[in-house]
Motif scaffolding. Structure first.
Motif, PDB file in Angstrom:
ATOM      1  N   UNK A 361       0.784  -1.265  -0.064  1.00 14.62           N
ATOM      2  CA  UNK A 361       0.031  -0.040  -0.222  1.00 14.62           C
ATOM      3  C   UNK A 361       0.859   1.138   0.217  1.00 14.62           C
ATOM      4  N   UNK A 362       0.246   2.509   0.037  1.00 11.56           N
ATOM      5  CA  UNK A 362       0.886   3.659   0.139  1.00 11.56           C
ATOM      6  C   UNK A 362       2.130   3.929   1.456  1.00 11.56           C
ATOM      7  N   UNK A 363       1.771   2.983   2.362  1.00 13.54           N
ATOM      8  CA  UNK A 363       2.322   2.770   3.594  1.00 13.54           C
ATOM      9  C   UNK A 363       3.732   1.845   3.760  1.00 13.54           C
ATOM     10  N   UNK A 364       3.467   1.075   2.695  1.00  6.70           N
ATOM     11  CA  UNK A 364       4.668  -0.027   2.582  1.00  6.70           C
ATOM     12  C   UNK A 364       4.162  -1.436   2.382  1.00  6.70           C
ATOM     13  N   UNK A 365       4.712  -2.410   3.415  1.00  3.83           N
ATOM     14  CA  UNK A 365       4.299  -3.711   2.902  1.00  3.83           C
ATOM     15  C   UNK A 365       3.742  -4.371   4.394  1.00  3.83           C
ATOM     16  N   UNK A 366       2.546  -4.844   4.164  1.00  7.51           N
ATOM     17  CA  UNK A 366       1.838  -5.204   5.266  1.00  7.51           C
ATOM     18  C   UNK A 366       1.634  -6.821   5.314  1.00  7.51           C
ATOM     19  N   UNK A 367       1.928  -7.549   6.423  1.00  5.97           N
ATOM     20  CA  UNK A 367       1.434  -8.771   6.657  1.00  5.97           C
ATOM     21  C   UNK A 367       0.351  -8.901   7.680  1.00  5.97           C
ATOM     22  N   UNK A 368      -0.780  -9.316   7.060  1.00  5.65           N
ATOM     23  CA  UNK A 368      -2.154  -9.229   7.735  1.00  5.65           C
ATOM     24  C   UNK A 368      -2.565 -10.583   8.160  1.00  5.65           C
ATOM     25  N   UNK A 369      -2.996 -10.448   9.099  1.00  8.73           N
ATOM     26  CA  UNK A 369      -3.492 -11.685  10.131  1.00  8.73           C
ATOM     27  C   UNK A 369      -4.877 -11.318  10.666  1.00  8.73           C
ATOM     28  N   UNK A 370      -5.869 -12.388  10.129  1.00  4.00           N
ATOM     29  CA  UNK A 370      -7.356 -12.103  10.639  1.00  4.00           C
ATOM     30  C   UNK A 370      -7.387 -13.175  11.931  1.00  4.00           C
TER      31      UNK A 370
END
Length: 435
Positions: A361-370
């Motif tokens: 995203x515009x903020x960087x790379x995300x690792x997302x966990x639900x």
């Protein structure tokens, strides 16, 4: 014996034929002048009468608009214009007061601006009023088709409540409802806190019920005020109140099965790896990291998660989200439309306890966990009201498009006498406020 002196009287001089002719001509001219003057006066009076009849009988009876065969006359429009303008002015003053007193807690600037625009320009107000009157007729027609109606008892109660509020009192119906609500609240409080809490309940405001005499006097006063201020009769005002109630009834009816009351919602956490080239990134946290280096780091962290390392532990060590220090990357519950598109798309595609691949995203790379999911979470009250409002507005547009609406004349010719001056005075008051 002295003789009496004889007096002689001169005989009147006889007019010559020329003098008689001139006198006759003068009398004829005077007669014609009087006749013409009388005719002119009569014509002038007739024109005044015709003008008065035209202004007070013909113009008010002319049509402003016809909606599916139901007519709105100039008089109807002018009376409603005065009423709606006064209502808008009262609301404007109330909004300004609230904004000034609670500027840090409420933001009413948009609504204040809308009201300013309408009150500053008589044409804008006229268009607004005519649109409201058209909607009223369409809503009333839809209500009849749906079998919805407002009873005289409901209108009486609404009118009585308005009169009672002027005395800062309650109607009998309001008093009964208030007592019932207080008893229910007291019972619930006692059940939650125990029976010994009943004696510590705060003292409640006394319920002062309006008397029949006060109600009669207040109703008469309201009728006089409506006539003086807006030219409305009490029956016409009751009609406006009926339209107001029908609007709420139809709004609820048409949106009942067409507006979703639940939505899918998830709870997720993330670990952010920023890099300097990212416009939204925090360069100090990126620590000179390139995009390739950030992606490589994110992928290495996924491998460590797969080996069993704690997500919270890795967030503490590596996340560039400044809030992670306080929430360990937990974003709480959110529905669709709350996050940036790429993040949201990836998050809602995950199963519970599943971790995403790196999401840019515009903020960087995300690792997302639900961490949790609710496919039928109830929509918040504010969100539900917004959804109903939007659906109802669209429904009204559709109704107008399908209706037979014939507008007559120009709004500028139909507004009440004095409307232009009122708008000018309001504009002047705004200038004084801003100076």
């Amino acid at each position: 014996m002295a003789k009496k002196k004889r007096t002689t009287e001169e005989a009147p001089r006889r007019q010559t034929r020329k003098e008689i002719l001139l006198a006759t001509r003068q009398r004829e001219r005077d007669r014609k002048f009087l006749l013409l003057g009388g005719v002119a006066t009569g014509v002038a009076l007739l024109l005044v009468v015709i003008g008065a009849v035209y202004s007070f009988l013909v113009v008010p009876a002319r049509l402003v608009v016809s909606v599916n065969g139901t007519d709105i006359t100039v008089q109807d429009f002018r009376n409603r214009y005065r009423y709606e303008r006064q209502l808008a002015l009262n609301r404007y003053e109330s909004m300004r007061f609230l904004q000034q007193q609670f500027a840090g807690q409420v933001n009413l600037l948009n609504e204040i601006q809308v009201l300013q625009t309408a009150l500053s320009d008589e044409f804008t107000m006229g268009v607004r009023v005519k649109s409201t009157m058209i909607e009223d007729l369409l809503i009333a027609e839809a209500a009849r088709e749906a079998g919805l109606s407002v009873s005289n008892t409901e209108l009486d109660e609404l009118l009585d409540a308005e009169v009672a509020s002027r005395y800062s009192k309650y109607t009998a119906a309001q008093a009964t409802a208030t007592i019932t609500a207080r008893e229910a609240a007291a019972s619930e409080q006692a059940a939650d806190a125990g029976n010994d809490a009943a004696g510590t309940a705060p003292e409640e405001e006394a319920i002062d019920v309006i008397s029949e005499e006060e109600l009669s006097q207040g109703t008469a006063g309201l009728a006089e005020e409506l006539d003086d201020t807006n030219g409305l009769t009490l029956d016409e005002y009751r009609q406006i109140l009926e339209y107001r109630l029908l609007r709420e009834m139809v709004r609820s009816h048409v949106s009942e099965d067409n507006v979703e009351t639940t939505e899918p919602r998830i709870r997720a956490r993330h670990l952010l790896i920023a890099f300097e080239a990212q416009p939204g990134g925090n360069e100090s946290d990126a620590a000179g990291r390139t995009q390739e280096e950030a992606l490589a780091l994110a992928e290495s962290l996924i491998a460590r998660l797969e080996l069993g390392e704690s997500f919270d532990y890795l967030v503490d060590l590596y996340s560039d989200d400044p809030t992670a220090e306080f929430n360990q990357g937990d974003l709480g519950w959110f529905a669709q439309g709350r996050m940036v598109p790429a993040f949201e798309e990836a998050a809602f595609a995950l199963a519970v306890n599943e971790t995403s691949a790196p999401v840019e995203t515009e903020f960087g790379y995300h690792l997302i966990q639900v961490t949790d999911s609710d496919p039928d979470a109830p929509i918040s009250a504010d969100a539900l009201e917004s959804a109903i409002d939007e659906y109802f507005r669209n429904w009204l547009v559709e109704q107008q498009a399908a209706a037979n609406i014939e507008e007559r004349g120009l709004v500028s010719d139909q507004i009440p006498v004095g409307a232009t001056k009122e708008a000018e005075e309001f504009r002047n008051s705004l200038s004084v406020q801003s100076s």
